[in-house]
Each structure stands twice: as C-alpha cells, then as structure tokens.
Design a protein around this motif. Sequence first.
Motif, short mmCIF file in Angstrom:
data_model
loop_
_atom_site.label_atom_id
_atom_site.label_comp_id
_atom_site.label_asym_id
_atom_site.label_seq_id
_atom_site.Cartn_x
_atom_site.Cartn_y
_atom_site.Cartn_z
N ARG A 1 -6.36 -3.72 -3.29
CA ARG A 1 -6.48 -2.71 -1.93
C ARG A 1 -8.13 -2.89 -2.02
O ARG A 1 -9.20 -2.71 -0.87
N ARG A 2 -8.68 -1.87 -3.15
CA ARG A 2 -10.01 -2.08 -3.07
C ARG A 2 -10.65 -3.35 -3.53
O ARG A 2 -12.32 -3.77 -2.33
N CYS A 3 -10.29 -4.48 -3.92
CA CYS A 3 -10.80 -5.74 -3.56
C CYS A 3 -10.70 -6.03 -2.12
O CYS A 3 -11.67 -6.22 -1.27
N GLU A 4 -10.03 -5.52 -1.49
CA GLU A 4 -9.64 -6.05 0.08
C GLU A 4 -10.29 -5.57 0.75
O GLU A 4 -11.50 -5.97 1.97
N VAL A 5 -10.76 -4.21 0.45
CA VAL A 5 -12.43 -3.41 1.56
C VAL A 5 -12.99 -4.44 1.09
O VAL A 5 -14.01 -3.48 1.88
N ASP A 6 -12.97 -3.92 0.10
CA ASP A 6 -14.85 -3.87 -1.03
C ASP A 6 -15.66 -6.09 -0.37
O ASP A 6 -16.44 -6.78 0.68
N GLU B 1 -3.47 -1.12 -6.28
CA GLU B 1 -4.97 -0.07 -6.33
C GLU B 1 -5.60 -1.27 -6.19
O GLU B 1 -6.92 -1.33 -5.53
N HIS C 1 1.15 -1.60 -0.01
CA HIS C 1 0.13 0.09 0.09
C HIS C 1 1.07 1.47 -0.34
O HIS C 1 0.90 2.01 0.09
N ARG D 1 -19.23 -7.88 6.89
CA ARG D 1 -18.86 -7.21 7.48
C ARG D 1 -20.67 -7.26 7.65
O ARG D 1 -21.44 -7.32 8.76
N GLU E 1 -13.97 -6.85 3.22
CA GLU E 1 -14.17 -6.84 4.66
C GLU E 1 -15.81 -6.04 4.60
O GLU E 1 -15.93 -6.83 5.38
N ASN E 2 -16.22 -5.43 3.81
CA ASN E 2 -17.17 -4.41 3.88
C ASN E 2 -18.21 -5.82 3.74
O ASN E 2 -19.31 -5.61 4.28
N THR E 3 -18.24 -6.45 2.74
CA THR E 3 -18.82 -8.16 2.30
C THR E 3 -18.95 -8.66 3.24
O THR E 3 -20.23 -9.51 4.20
#
Length: 157
Positions: free
Chosen positions: A143-148, A140, A70, A154, A150-152
Amino acid sequence: MTAKGRNGAIDVLRVLAGLMVIGIHTSGEYVLEGVNDGANFLAGLCWEAVVQPAVPLFVIISGAFVLGRHEAWGIFYRKRMPRLLGILLFWLPFYWLWMWIKGDDIGSYLAGFWQGRSFVHLWYVVMLLGLYAFVPLLNEVIRRCEVDGENTARKRL
C-alpha cells in the motif's frame, strides 16, 4: 474473470497443483522406500522432479488471493486464522491417536510440537499460519509503495 468472479487460470493451476500433489505422494513409494536400483527408482525420481513444484504453486495461488488487499490487520486475522487453527485443533488429535495405535512414541511427538514434528501431513496448514502472520505487514508495504509511486508520478507532472 468469469461472470461469477472466478479466475479460470487460477482454477486450472489449482487443479494442476492438486494432481501434482497426488504425484508427489505416489512417487514417494519408489523414491523414499529405499528401492534404489532399477527402472522403478529412476522413473520415481523423474516423476518426483516433474511434480515437486506443486507446493510452491499452492503458495503462489494463496498469495494471489491475500496479497495487495487493503484490509485492516484485525479483519485479516479474524477471517483466516480461526479456520486454520480449527483444522489443526480438529485433526491433530486424530494423528496423535493414529501414532499411538501404531505404537509410536506419542510423547516425543507432543514434545516436538513446537518444532513441527507432530504435524505430519498438516505441515502445510502450519506453514500457511506462518505466512499469514506476515501478510498484513506485506500488504502495508505494498500500500505504501503504491501511494509513494502515485505521489512520485504526480510530482513529475
């Protein structure tokens, strides 16, 4: 990982890939020079088949160190591109001088610079420059796949 932060498995792969590159260069005498009959040619072909994964292995090793980090795009490029460009700017004149001494047409090599014909053995550095051009974009996406992801996860909880 060892105590100094080195990955022993990657170090072993790096040594193996280095030995395989030596194998690529030694088999070329038997495969590329037109000695196409006899046991030497067949042995050269077999050896060539065994050692050809060296370059993809080095690319994979390079990817292990740069993918998933990152870093800001500017930082990524400032850390890596000057070293690679420095290698090219230092060694290319020596290759061109050697070609000129051998009597090769240096003008055609200079004209073919953008087609990659004048890089001789430096083609790997040029390939890394091209790959590194896309690494920040890939990071990038990662990173966005990791964030998405984690959100999924949650939302499911």
